[in-house]
Motif scaffolding. Structure first.
Motif, PDB file in Angstrom:
ATOM      1  N   HIS A   1     -14.744 -37.088 -64.117  1.00  0.00           N
ATOM      2  CA  HIS A   1     -14.613 -35.744 -63.541  1.00  0.00           C
ATOM      3  C   HIS A   1     -14.457 -35.769 -62.020  1.00  0.00           C
ATOM      4  O   HIS A   1     -14.566 -34.722 -61.381  1.00  0.00           O
ATOM      5  N   LEU A   2     -14.209 -36.946 -61.439  1.00  0.00           N
ATOM      6  CA  LEU A   2     -14.213 -37.073 -59.986  1.00  0.00           C
ATOM      7  C   LEU A   2     -12.866 -37.524 -59.436  1.00  0.00           C
ATOM      8  O   LEU A   2     -12.208 -38.407 -60.005  1.00  0.00           O
TER       9      LEU A   2
ATOM     10  N   ARG B   1     -17.244 -42.569 -52.510  1.00  0.00           N
ATOM     11  CA  ARG B   1     -18.536 -42.199 -51.918  1.00  0.00           C
ATOM     12  C   ARG B   1     -19.682 -42.659 -52.808  1.00  0.00           C
ATOM     13  O   ARG B   1     -20.669 -43.212 -52.328  1.00  0.00           O
ATOM     14  N   CYS B   2     -19.548 -42.440 -54.095  1.00  0.00           N
ATOM     15  CA  CYS B   2     -20.599 -42.861 -55.030  1.00  0.00           C
ATOM     16  C   CYS B   2     -20.835 -44.359 -54.940  1.00  0.00           C
ATOM     17  O   CYS B   2     -21.984 -44.819 -54.872  1.00  0.00           O
ATOM     18  N   LEU B   3     -19.768 -45.137 -54.902  1.00  0.00           N
ATOM     19  CA  LEU B   3     -19.912 -46.591 -54.856  1.00  0.00           C
ATOM     20  C   LEU B   3     -20.558 -47.059 -53.553  1.00  0.00           C
ATOM     21  O   LEU B   3     -21.388 -47.982 -53.557  1.00  0.00           O
TER      22      LEU B   3
ATOM     23  N   ASP C   1      -4.298 -36.408 -61.475  1.00  0.00           N
ATOM     24  CA  ASP C   1      -4.715 -35.597 -60.336  1.00  0.00           C
ATOM     25  C   ASP C   1      -5.497 -34.346 -60.721  1.00  0.00           C
ATOM     26  O   ASP C   1      -5.592 -33.401 -59.949  1.00  0.00           O
ATOM     27  N   LYS C   2      -6.034 -34.293 -61.931  1.00  0.00           N
ATOM     28  CA  LYS C   2      -6.930 -33.192 -62.290  1.00  0.00           C
ATOM     29  C   LYS C   2      -7.880 -33.655 -63.385  1.00  0.00           C
ATOM     30  O   LYS C   2      -7.626 -34.624 -64.088  1.00  0.00           O
ATOM     31  N   ASP C   3      -8.965 -32.933 -63.490  1.00  0.00           N
ATOM     32  CA  ASP C   3     -10.028 -33.235 -64.441  1.00  0.00           C
ATOM     33  C   ASP C   3      -9.581 -32.916 -65.867  1.00  0.00           C
ATOM     34  O   ASP C   3      -9.031 -31.834 -66.093  1.00  0.00           O
ATOM     35  N   PRO C   4      -9.823 -33.854 -66.800  1.00  0.00           N
ATOM     36  CA  PRO C   4     -10.453 -35.167 -66.692  1.00  0.00           C
ATOM     37  C   PRO C   4      -9.480 -36.220 -66.169  1.00  0.00           C
ATOM     38  O   PRO C   4      -8.329 -36.271 -66.570  1.00  0.00           O
TER      39      PRO C   4
END
Length: 239
Positions: free
Chosen positions: A147-148, A155-157, A197-200
């Motif tokens: 979802h990202l 950033r998470c990593l 380029d969009k979720d999911p």
């Protein structure tokens, strides 16, 4: 769903393989009372919680380890990890405060004494885990990268790299694309279509390797782990 739930405003469709990412929408107390938080995070309550727990235990998670559940939501997996881990060894972060509160209710419902097990739960939208002041032996992000956007994964990593123990492992699931910059939608079966380029979102292994390198981590593809919507498993570690 409760027989009285017809008076509750319907939730947006945001299952593990569909629609727009609205995970920061705050659920009302009435919605939580009706257990709608379980559907809000993708459903499969009785399937995915045990699956995540069994996977990490098979990967070496032991009660003495410290574990952080990234995107812990309403503790679909947490209700299995908290009683297994030593007191104070379960940590969770999520963007949604109402889901955290729903998760606390789920723990109490299972008869877990919060004052004894002391789960550490924080609301945070930027994956800042240094606030806990500990290093983690295991980290998990199940159906988070799906979802990202890529910059949020980066950033998470980076934040995980700050708190992962030298021999720690960070497991994360993703929808795998065959090549980098794969702009065409992919049919993931039960999950439906995934996108560039969009979720999911879907990403290639090469893109995950690039992000890991820039964050100072290494990554390997574990691949299939029995996810019902075909999400593949990655394992990140310190370089």
């Amino acid at each position: 769903m409760s027989k009285d739930s017809h008076n509750i405003k319907p939730l947006l469709t945001i299952s593990d393989g569909s629609a727009e990412n609205v995970f920061d929408r705050q659920l009302t107390p009435a919605e939580i009372d009706a257990n709608l938080h379980r559907e809000f995070i993708g459903g499969m309550w009785d399937e995915m919680g045990p699956r995540q727990f069994n996977f990490l235990v098979s990967a070496g998670l032991a009660p003495h380890h410290r574990m952080i559940d990234i995107g812990c939501g309403c503790l679909r997996a947490g209700i299995h990890f908290v009683p297994y881990l030593g007191n104070g060894n379960y940590f969770g972060i999520d963007i949604n405060a109402s889901l955290i509160e729903a998760g606390k209710r789920e723990l109490v419902r299972k008869g877990i004494a919060l004052h004894e097990k002391r789960p550490n739960l924080q609301v945070n939208s930027q994956f800042k885990m240094t606030q806990f002041g500990v290093k983690f032996d295991f980290a998990l992000a199940q159906s988070v990268f799906t979802h990202l956007y890529v910059n949020h994964i980066g950033r998470c990593l980076v934040e995980v790299g700050k708190v992962l123990a030298p021999d720690g492992k960070f497991f994360a699931t993703f929808f795998q694309a065959p090549t980098p910059m794969h702009i065409e939608p992919l049919d993931k079966g039960p999950a439906g279509l995934t996108y560039f380029d969009k979720d999911p979102f879907h990403y290639s292994m090469a893109e995950m390797e690039m992000l890991a390198k820039f964050a100072g981590l290494s990554v390997k593809l574990i691949g299939e782990w029995g996810h019902p919507r075909n999400q593949q498993m990655l394992c990140f570690s310190q370089q």
